[in-house]
Design a protein around this motif. Structure first.
Motif, PDB file in Angstrom:
ATOM      1  N   TYR A   1      16.164  20.684  -2.129  1.00 14.45           N
ATOM      2  CA  TYR A   1      15.872  22.105  -1.339  1.00 14.45           C
ATOM      3  C   TYR A   1      17.033  23.169  -1.616  1.00 14.45           C
ATOM      4  CZ  TYR A   1      13.773  25.580   1.532  1.00 14.45           C
ATOM      5  OH  TYR A   1      13.435  26.679   1.904  1.00 14.45           O
ATOM      6  N   LEU A   2      16.748  24.036  -2.252  1.00 14.43           N
ATOM      7  CA  LEU A   2      17.899  25.123  -2.866  1.00 14.43           C
ATOM      8  C   LEU A   2      19.034  24.383  -3.462  1.00 14.43           C
ATOM      9  CD1 LEU A   2      17.732  27.918  -0.325  1.00 14.43           C
ATOM     10  CD2 LEU A   2      16.825  28.280  -2.667  1.00 14.43           C
ATOM     11  N   GLY A   3      18.912  23.647  -4.403  1.00 14.38           N
ATOM     12  CA  GLY A   3      20.018  23.141  -5.179  1.00 14.38           C
ATOM     13  C   GLY A   3      20.825  21.917  -4.210  1.00 14.38           C
ATOM     14  N   GLN A   4      20.198  21.306  -3.096  1.00 11.98           N
ATOM     15  CA  GLN A   4      20.831  20.474  -2.538  1.00 11.98           C
ATOM     16  C   GLN A   4      19.737  19.212  -2.439  1.00 11.98           C
ATOM     17  OE1 GLN A   4      22.081  22.475   1.084  1.00 11.98           O
ATOM     18  NE2 GLN A   4      24.134  22.409   0.383  1.00 11.98           N
TER      19      GLN A   4
ATOM     20  N   GLY B   1      12.013  26.505  -8.469  1.00 12.60           N
ATOM     21  CA  GLY B   1      13.484  27.284  -8.024  1.00 12.60           C
ATOM     22  C   GLY B   1      14.478  26.441  -7.525  1.00 12.60           C
ATOM     23  N   CYS B   2      14.475  25.145  -6.901  1.00  8.40           N
ATOM     24  CA  CYS B   2      15.028  24.383  -6.155  1.00  8.40           C
ATOM     25  C   CYS B   2      16.091  23.699  -7.105  1.00  8.40           C
ATOM     26  CB  CYS B   2      14.344  23.122  -5.322  1.00  8.40           C
ATOM     27  SG  CYS B   2      13.660  22.254  -6.007  1.00  8.40           S
ATOM     28  N   GLY B   3      15.942  23.646  -8.337  1.00  2.00           N
ATOM     29  CA  GLY B   3      17.279  23.287  -9.443  1.00  2.00           C
ATOM     30  C   GLY B   3      16.935  22.018 -10.071  1.00  2.00           C
ATOM     31  N   LYS B   4      15.516  21.359  -9.852  1.00  2.00           N
ATOM     32  CA  LYS B   4      15.363  20.346 -10.733  1.00  2.00           C
ATOM     33  C   LYS B   4      15.481  20.357 -12.081  1.00  2.00           C
ATOM     34  CE  LYS B   4      10.881  20.653  -9.317  1.00  2.00           C
ATOM     35  NZ  LYS B   4      11.066  22.058  -8.749  1.00  2.00           N
ATOM     36  N   SER B   5      15.144  21.206 -12.926  1.00  2.00           N
ATOM     37  CA  SER B   5      15.302  21.421 -14.374  1.00  2.00           C
ATOM     38  C   SER B   5      16.692  21.736 -14.573  1.00  2.00           C
ATOM     39  CB  SER B   5      14.389  22.650 -15.106  1.00  2.00           C
ATOM     40  OG  SER B   5      13.016  22.320 -14.745  1.00  2.00           O
TER      41      SER B   5
END
Ligand SMILES: Nc1ncnc2c1ncn2[C@@H]1O[C@H](COP(=O)(O)OP(=O)(O)OP(=O)(O)O)[C@@H](O)[C@H]1O
Ligand SMILES: [Mg+2]
Length: 326
Positions: free
Chosen positions: A228-231, A49-53
């Motif tokens: 971490y969380l998009g950053q 859910g941290c935004g990798k994909s």
């Protein structure tokens, strides 16, 4: 005139992707700058859910960014449309985590590998696309006797080889590998990683390699970015990140890697406290602070920046900025 970059094949500047969820903004990718040089691999690591994909998909222009820029081979491709976009897309491919669900169960191995070439009219005759598919099977180590079988008749490792062959079929320069070995047995993981590294060397491919498992990316990556969380919370050359991790989140991820050596097996595992907080309308300050043992009041409120700690080793932590610990 589009901005030209130096050696980077793929580069982003301030890339953001927010999703609107019940009238609020979910910050899936939040201000990401990356540079991947031709022939290199950027490992992208972080929890689910941290935004990798999402980052991978935005890079390939499969989904639109909210803001920021994407450069490919020195050209700003953020606004590309129509034939321009189609052309650039054939040079950038993706390999998915679950080869089974990404392969059409009603198509044979040869049909799956030939499909992109046929749809994109890479050859005038279909027979030529199938000839090329057979060559691609050789390249990825799939015996030609499997050509007329269906995905369910093959094991996970061979299915992933089909995914790799299909990704190579349009002769791309850049491939996003989205957890390509996470669904495979450990022994098979090594085979697929070696295949990807051999192909990279032979064809000069450039990869973004996404995984939630830091131990998988060490050998394949030139550089690693921890999200971490998009950053991005830390980014460094791969060996440097393993030798000298500085962000508390990276340290926790590293301490969770099982030690093969019995002597060092008793090392302390830093257990991450609490749950990942919500990516919806995140507060100012460090997003990791609620789980961080070093966090002070300032961490909850101060904007954090990625600071170069020397030699291209970046970390975003107010407790670390300016000083190197070794
Ligand atoms: N289409 C969408 N609409 C709304 N939210 C989305 C959408 N796609 C992704 N998200 C959210 O964006 C965040 C990042 O998701 P993403 O799939 O990129 O994470 P990830 O790091 O790849 O996770 P995983 O390791 O589970 O694959 C998550 O909170 C997810 O729920
Ligand atoms: Mg993912």
């Amino acid at each position: 005139m589009a901005e030209k970059t130096e050696n980077a094949l793929v580069r982003t500047k301030g890339l953001k992707k927010y999703f609107k969820v019940s009238g609020r903004w979910l910050h899936a990718v939040d201000d990401i700058d990356i540079d991947i040089d031709q022939g290199k691999t950027l490992g992208v690591v972080g929890e689910s859910g941290c935004g990798k994909s999402t980052l991978g998909r935005v890079l390939l222009r499969l989904i639109e960014p909210t803001s920021g820029k994407i450069f490919y081979d020195g050209n700003d491709i953020t606004g590309y449309k129509g034939t321009q976009l189609k052309k650039i897309r054939s040079q950038m491919q993706i390999i998915f985590q679950d080869p089974y669900s990404s392969l059409n169960p009603r198509m044979s191995v040869a049909e799956i590998i030939a499909e992109y070439m046929i749809v994109n009219r890479a050859y005038r005759r279909k027979a030529d696309a199938f000839n090329q598919a057979a060559k691609l099977m050789d390249m990825v180590g799939l015996a030609r006797r499997y050509a007329n079988l269906y995905p369910h008749e093959l094991d996970g490792g061979r299915r992933q080889r089909i995914g790799v062959a299909r990704a190579l079929s349009l002769n791309p320069k850049f491939i996003v590998c989205d957890e390509p070995v996470s669904a495979l047995d450990v022994s098979i993981q090594a085979q697929i990683l070696n295949l990807l590294m051999d192909l990279q060397e032979e064809m000069g491919l450039t990869y973004m390699f996404i995984t939630h498992d830091l131990s998988v990316v060490r050998h394949i990556s030139s550089e690693i970015m921890v999200m971490y969380l998009g950053q991005c919370v830390e980014r460094a050359e791969a060996d440097e990140l393993f030798r000298n991790p500085v962000h508390p989140y990276t340290k926790a991820l590293l301490s969770a890697i099982p030690e093969p050596d019995i002597e060092t097996r008793n090392k302390e595992i830093k257990v991450l406290r609490g749950e990942v907080t919500s990516p919806i309308d995140p507060p100012a300050g460090c997003r990791f602070a609620p789980r961080c043992e070093l966090a002070t009041e300032n961490c909850m409120t101060d904007a954090i920046e990625l600071v170069d700690r020397g030699g291209g080793h970046f970390a975003a932590c107010v407790n670390l900025s300016g000083q190197r610990t070794n």
